[in-house]
Design a protein around this motif. Structure first.
Motif, PDB file in Angstrom:
ATOM      1  N   LYS B 105       0.935  -1.108  -0.045  1.00  0.00           N
ATOM      2  CA  LYS B 105       0.033   0.244  -0.069  1.00  0.00           C
ATOM      3  C   LYS B 105       0.915   1.326   0.009  1.00  0.00           C
ATOM      4  CE  LYS B 105      -3.730   2.357   2.490  1.00  0.00           C
ATOM      5  NZ  LYS B 105      -3.137   3.423   2.777  1.00  0.00           N
ATOM      6  N   ARG B 106       0.649   1.854  -1.028  1.00  0.00           N
ATOM      7  CA  ARG B 106       1.457   3.326  -0.951  1.00  0.00           C
ATOM      8  C   ARG B 106       0.630   4.417  -0.659  1.00  0.00           C
ATOM      9  NH1 ARG B 106       6.559   2.580  -3.513  1.00  0.00           N
ATOM     10  NH2 ARG B 106       6.709   4.785  -2.625  1.00  0.00           N
ATOM     11  N   GLN B 107       1.151   5.489  -0.141  1.00  0.00           N
ATOM     12  CA  GLN B 107       0.464   6.808   0.045  1.00  0.00           C
ATOM     13  C   GLN B 107       1.318   7.661   0.886  1.00  0.00           C
ATOM     14  OE1 GLN B 107      -0.398   3.853   2.289  1.00  0.00           O
ATOM     15  NE2 GLN B 107       1.796   4.911   3.332  1.00  0.00           N
ATOM     16  N   CYS B 108       0.916   8.884   1.161  1.00  0.00           N
ATOM     17  CA  CYS B 108       1.939   9.955   1.704  1.00  0.00           C
ATOM     18  C   CYS B 108       2.575   9.171   3.073  1.00  0.00           C
ATOM     19  CB  CYS B 108       1.227  11.099   2.192  1.00  0.00           C
ATOM     20  SG  CYS B 108       2.306  12.161   3.249  1.00  0.00           S
ATOM     21  N   MET B 109       3.933   9.355   3.158  1.00  0.00           N
ATOM     22  CA  MET B 109       4.577   8.628   4.334  1.00  0.00           C
ATOM     23  C   MET B 109       4.502   9.424   5.602  1.00  0.00           C
ATOM     24  SD  MET B 109       5.725   5.715   3.260  1.00  0.00           S
ATOM     25  CE  MET B 109       7.077   5.429   3.955  1.00  0.00           C
ATOM     26  N   HIS B 110       3.826  10.928   5.477  1.00  0.00           N
ATOM     27  CA  HIS B 110       3.978  11.452   6.702  1.00  0.00           C
ATOM     28  C   HIS B 110       4.968  11.527   7.607  1.00  0.00           C
ATOM     29  CE1 HIS B 110      -0.509  12.419   5.785  1.00  0.00           C
ATOM     30  NE2 HIS B 110      -0.636  11.055   5.545  1.00  0.00           N
ATOM     31  N   CYS B 111       6.076  12.105   6.827  1.00  0.00           N
ATOM     32  CA  CYS B 111       7.290  12.052   7.337  1.00  0.00           C
ATOM     33  C   CYS B 111       7.585  12.764   8.513  1.00  0.00           C
ATOM     34  CB  CYS B 111       8.267  12.657   6.333  1.00  0.00           C
ATOM     35  SG  CYS B 111       8.318  11.914   4.698  1.00  0.00           S
TER      36      CYS B 111
END
Ligand code: SF4
Ligand code: SF4
Ligand code: SF4
Lengths: 390, 303
Positions: B105-111
């Motif tokens: 699952k890929r999405q923003c990683m919220h670094c």
């Protein structure tokens, strides 16, 4: 003294060049018209339909030419700094063509930026919404303020053409504030010319090691001075040609000597940077990246250096035109490599600019050239005063 | 001629005045450089998601739930990439020795220290203390610099809209405010998505690795990558096969931020240097001129 004669009025024997001039203007006008139309279509149709840009390749030739033009337009701050701050008065005649070119360049930059923005209607947002960590935020502010500086620096060219008491007064004011304006201009330019390099420091994962370097701010700054000197040389030669005044050998030679030294420093910095980071081998081993690097370095830096420093080549009559043109090409390649060809992409990603991107770019650059030519023709591009009291 | 030296002094005072003003202005600007936006300490205890790729069946529930809650077009079409229409998708990665895919699952990683936030021209992107990296669609100018700064290729632009904006996962910050879990987590039927505080998610990931060493490789992706992310991944194969980028522990924007922090210093130095040189060289010129005036025969200066 003879070389300083004021040949302002076109003489009757100049019918042929005048015709050529008309044709050049017509051609430029056509470019501007088509480009303007392309720009309007882009603004209404959106980026998706009028560009080849995609999420994996969000910046194209607009940004490439934008950052190139900012470096070229460094002619303005370089010459203002040289003459108004460092008092190198022998270059006096070359200041105004350069500053005018600077203004034309920055206005073109602003137009290109507006075309590229996803929300052109919000171009002014950086004035109200701040992010002081962002290189683009700083660049936006500096470009805004520096364009104002350029307008102030260009205003006397117009005022000297208007014979009214008001313009006399304004001229005196403008004369008084000029040193301050020049210092501010140099400061703002040092900031954003180097920050354009800093911009790429946020892409360590994307920009190939042949260009990515902590020294990018310094490299961008030095190359902008080099490009500025080159464009100033060409602008001085061009303005002299347009106004049919002989260009002074001492000015052209002096500017080219400075540009040559800057180019030498720039070459040393570029190679030294790769040497220090241990990445020099990449100039052979990185495939297409190496090829782009060599195009930039050989044609755009090493060849012009040879032209400028090997006496037999330096004496050729075409060198004062070809050498600065090649150095400018090198700076353009550098900005394009950083923005496009040096970017590390997934193999399936590619970008070949949409026709409208080309047309609008050509139109905006044509408009800048046209504005500069008209300025040279109708503004006081070579100061009158000196001749008066000599 | 006699009036000139005073003129030079006035010029100097003026120039120096502007130099000083520039220094003051830049220092004021510098003092506002509170590090809270980008480089400040991100809360270790913000919200986080643990994504167990060994449990994901690729059923697409999360991707479609996300489309629904975010009112994306084509709500029934399973996305195959991030776009302005899909803030998450399942990357179905074929394996060499098996029919089955590995589903990521890929999405923003919220670094923890997001490069997109550091880069954003107008501060439209922000790292909130609670974890989510949010986006203010009222500020964004569409410059697309965030797309270059993000090492995960997350922000996407709405290319077909003449007034397009950036789109990306915001960790369902709205639902969080209402005390709910993100829509994707709530929709997952396979137990592949877990949601909680970052320290708890890391502890849980470690516990899973310990209790089932044959199932997992001994690494939690996102714990340290690019300074750490709020999205954490577990995998049964080396992470290089998952399509997640190999990143060091340094934050992406540390070099740019270090240079940007020197802006006031650079401005002050250049302004001071330029003013100083202006004054010194002008004085030298005046002296030379005076010398020439006392020697009226001197005529070598003509063109
Ligand atoms: S993954 Fe990209 S978009 Fe998301 S927070 Fe990190 S840098 Fe920003
Ligand atoms: S596109 Fe919008 S969100 Fe991205 S950096 Fe530019 S202003 Fe910020
Ligand atoms: S957290 Fe919300 S926005 Fe992000 S992927 Fe999940 S459902 Fe979509």
């Amino acid at each position: 003294m003879a070389t300083n004669l004021n040949i302002e009025q076109p003489s009757s024997s100049a019918a042929v060049p005048l015709l050529n001039r008309r044709m050049a203007m017509a051609l430029l006008g056509l470019m501007v018209l088509v480009g303007g139309l392309a720009g309007i279509i882009r603004l209404f149709a959106g980026l998706g339909r009028t560009t080849a840009l995609i999420d994996a390749y969000p910046w194209g030739i607009w940004i490439g030419f934008d950052f190139t033009l900012i470096a070229f337009a460094g002619a303005g701050f370089t010459m203002a700094g040289l003459v108004h701050v460092l008092h190198q008065h022998k270059y006096h005649d070359a200041v105004r063509p350069a500053i005018l070119a600077g203004l034309a360049g920055y206005v073109a930059v602003l137009l290109l930026l507006v075309l590229d923005l996803g929300r052109p209607d919000r171009f002014y947002h950086f004035i109200f919404f701040w992010n002081i960590h962002s290189p683009l935020f700083e660049i936006s502010w500096c470009v805004l303020l520096y364009t104002t500086v350029l307008l102030l620096e260009v205003s006397p060219f117009l005022l000297e053409r208007i014979n009214r008491p008001v313009s006399e007064k304004l001229l005196r004011v403008s004369h008084g504030i000029m040193p301050v304006v020049a210092v501010v201009g140099v400061t703002l330019s040092s900031l954003h010319q180097s920050t354009l390099g800093t911009l790429y420091l946020n892409m360590p994962h994307r920009l190939h090691a042949l260009w990515y370097s902590p020294a990018l701010p310094v490299l961008f700054f030095v190359s902008s001075i080099m490009a500025g000197l080159c464009l100033a040389t060409l602008a001085y030669g061009g303005a002299s040609y347009v106004l049919r005044r002989p260009a002074k050998r001492a000015i052209v030679d002096g500017l080219l000597r400075l540009a040559g030294w800057l180019a030498l420093i720039y070459l040393a910095l570029k190679l030294g940077d790769l040497l220090v980071s241990g990445e020099l081998a990449l100039i052979w081993s990185a495939g297409a990246y190496s090829a782009w690097w060599w195009l930039e370095m050989s044609l755009g830096l090493i060849l012009p250096l040879a032209l400028l420093f090997i006496p037999a080549l330096r004496r050729r009559p075409w060198t004062p035109v070809v050498a600065p043109l090649l150095l400018l090409f090198g700076v353009m390649m550098n900005r394009f490599n950083a923005t496009m060809f040096g970017q590390i992409l997934q193999p399936e990603v590619s970008y070949s600019p949409h026709l409208l991107e080309w047309l609008s770019t050509i139109g905006i650059i044509g408009a800048a050239v046209m504005a500069w030519l008209l300025g040279v023709r109708f503004l006081a591009i070579f100061e009158q005063k000196k001749a008066a009291h000599e | 001629m006699t009036a000139q030296p005073t003129l030079s002094r006035r010029d100097f005072l003026k120039t120096a005045g502007v130099g000083a003003a520039a220094v003051t202005a830049t220092c004021v600007l510098g003092s506002q450089a509170s590090p809270a936006l980008a480089s400040g300490p991100a809360s270790e205890n913000g919200w986080a998601m643990l994504i167990d790729t060994t449990r994901c069946t690729g059923c697409q529930s999360c991707a479609l739930a996300c489309k629904e809650v975010k009112s994306r077009p084509n709500p029934t079409v399973e996305p195959t990439a991030l776009s302005s229409e899909a803030y998450t998708f399942i990357d179905l990665r074929p394996q060499a020795d098996s029919e089955a895919t590995i589903n990521v699952k890929r999405q923003c990683m919220h670094c923890q220290h997001p490069a997109c936030v550091s880069a954003c021209t107008v501060g439209a992107l922000r790292k909130t203390a609670d974890g989510p990296v949010t986006y203010d669609d009222k500020k964004c100018i569409g410059c697309r610099y965030c797309q270059y700064a993000c090492p995960f290729g997350v922000p996407t632009y709405d290319w077909n809209n003449p007034l397009g904006l950036i789109h990306k996962c915001d960790l369902c910050v709205q639902r969080l405010a209402e005390g709910e879990r993100p829509a994707c987590v709530a929709s997952c039927p396979a137990g592949a998505l877990h949601f909680g505080r970052r320290t708890d998610m890391i502890a849980q990931a470690r516990a899973r690795i310990r209790s089932n060493q044959r199932r997992y490789v001994d690494k939690v992706y996102g714990e340290h990558e690019a300074g750490g992310t709020s999205m954490l991944y577990l995998s049964g194969v080396p992470f290089s096969q998952l399509g997640l980028p190999e990143l060091g522990e340094q934050t992406i924007s540390h070099q740019a931020e270090a240079v940007m922090a020197k802006t006031p210093l650079v401005a002050a130095s250049v302004a001071t240097l330029a003013t100083g040189l202006y004054w010194l060289l002008k004085r030298r010129d005046l002296k030379l001129n005076e010398a020439q005036v006392t020697l009226p025969q001197e005529d070598s200066h003509g063109h």
